[in-house]
Scaffold this active site. Structure first.
Site, short mmCIF file in Angstrom:
data_model
loop_
_atom_site.label_atom_id
_atom_site.label_comp_id
_atom_site.label_asym_id
_atom_site.label_seq_id
_atom_site.Cartn_x
_atom_site.Cartn_y
_atom_site.Cartn_z
N THR A 146 4.17 -0.47 6.01
CA THR A 146 5.44 -1.08 5.74
C THR A 146 6.27 -0.55 5.04
O THR A 146 6.72 -0.77 3.91
CB THR A 146 5.15 -2.60 5.14
N GLU A 148 2.82 -1.55 -5.28
CA GLU A 148 2.60 -2.82 -5.81
C GLU A 148 1.36 -2.49 -6.79
O GLU A 148 0.45 -2.38 -6.39
CB GLU A 148 2.31 -3.94 -4.84
N ASN A 168 0.83 -9.98 -4.13
CA ASN A 168 0.67 -10.37 -2.80
C ASN A 168 -0.03 -11.65 -2.59
O ASN A 168 -0.02 -12.25 -1.55
CB ASN A 168 -0.43 -9.12 -2.18
#
Length: 403
Positions: free
Chosen positions: A189, A275, A398
């Protein structure tokens, strides 16, 4: 070649800006709409996601790429415009038409991008309202603002530029990217937008971009998930005035090196901004029977959750790498495998080197960046990937992404 300040506006003839349009939550007031414009249209190249679920902007950009000419990139964050049906496609088309009308150019020269939450209608009214002010705001100093406007869970903007002498002139390649989660080869992504003032044909530019992406964005993994929106585009306006670059020439080789440097730098910035990431590790495979086998082995190790959690915990568990090698789907002889972690030999001919080596490995695991070197001793092919550790913070981010 030297690295210079700036990003997409470092090459001659490029301007950019970013604004808050209202797509992201109002309480954050983050920039969420970016525009990058070239003073002149020129050849454009692109590489896109391999995911079969494809966002509307990717569908539209693939169609526009058939014309091979670009003038501008218009990109929003906060909404992926993916899994939105015909309404999403109409919104993507309207984005291109709005920019084309504002810039007085053909819609097929506008390449749009979206990133954010999947499955929600794109609030095109926000873009419609914000675009005139955004277009009026573009400047040679607006690259950093544009890089900030395409961020989602990214912690910092990502941009870079390099310059070198090509064809008797100084040529510049600049770029910006976003990416933090759902990062995986082919691609992840992530959005990447590259600009150059080089004079180069579309076919040569496409070839150069594919080579650069294969050695950079397609060599990183954070979590093994591939997105619906992945896009890397490169626009060349020829304003450097260099002798036109042709495929196979010495200038082409040097240009490819510039493009790869920009892509690799952005790819590693994505890894470091992943992340919850605390470590970035290069997985290097040598001694494979073929490049394909080497890449498959590297990817299997790089995407192993057990390897990634061991990296986070600082656990000197080299057995997890050996286990990943055994399930890579590549014929190998365990008794010939050797492993090194950060230059410390851990396995030789399939056997561990004992407690003393493991104590050294514990020290390596406390560093933030090192290489896992895997020698299969079966051939001469090699490949590499960059991976990251998998932390508690990744799960936290997430687990609540939409909120």
């Amino acid at each position: 070649m030297k690295t210079i300040p700036g990003g997409v506006t470092a090459p001659i003839g490029f301007r950019a800006a970013g604004v808050y349009s209202g797509i992201k939550k109002k309480k954050k007031q983050q920039l969420d709409l970016a525009l990058v414009v070239s003073d002149h249209e020129g050849p454009v190249a692109g590489v896109f996601t391999t995911n079969q679920v494809v966002a509307a902007p990717v569908i539209l950009d693939r169609l526009h790429l058939k014309q091979g000419i670009g003038r501008a990139f218009l990109v929003n964050s906060g909404n992926a415009n993916a899994c939105t049906g015909s309404e999403g496609m109409e919104a993507a088309q309207e984005m291109a038409q709005l920019a084309a009308t504002t810039l007085n150019c053909a819609p097929h020269t506008i390449f749009v991008g979206s990133t954010g939450v999947i499955g929600q209608p794109l609030p095109i009214a926000c873009i419609r309202k914000a675009l005139p002010a955004l277009a009026a705001r573009v400047t040679r100093r607006g690259g950093a603002e544009a890089a900030a406007a395409i961020m989602t869970t990214d912690l910092k903007p990502k941009q870079v530029a390099v310059r070198a002498q090509l064809g008797g002139k100084l040529v510049t390649v600049g770029g910006m990217a976003k990416g933090s989660g759902m990062i995986h080869p082919n691609m992840a992504t992530m959005l990447g937008y590259l600009t150059t003032d080089a004079a180069i044909g579309q076919r040569a530019l496409q070839s150069a971009l594919k080579q650069a992406v294969d050695q950079s964005f397609n060599c990183i993994t954070v979590d093994g998930d591939t997105s619906t929106n992945d896009t890397v585009l490169c626009l060349a306006n020829g304003m450097a005035g260099n002798r036109p670059i042709t495929a196979g020439s010495a200038d082409f080789t040097r240009f490819c090196a510039m493009l790869e440097t920009v892509c690799r730098t952005l790819a590693l910035k994505i890894c470091w901004d992943g992340e919850g990431v605390t470590k970035v590790v290069r997985v290097e495979v040598t001694g494979a029977e073929s490049p394909k086998a080497a890449k498959q082995v590297a990817q299997t190790v790089a995407t192993s959750n057990l390897v990634k959690t061991a990296l986070f915990g600082g656990d000197a568990n080299w057995g997890r790498v050996m286990a990943a090698l055994g399930r890579a789907g590549v014929p190998l002889d365990p008794s010939r495998i050797s492993l090194q972690f950060g230059g410390v030999p851990m396995v030789r001919k399939g056997l561990g080197l004992g407690r003393a080596a493991e104590r050294q490995l514990t020290k390596v695991f406390k560093t933030k960046e090192f290489t896992i070197l895997i020698d299969l001793a079966q051939g001469k092919a090699s490949a590499h990937m960059w991976t990251t550790d998998l932390s508690y913070e990744y799960v936290r981010i997430n687990a609540s992404y939409r909120s």
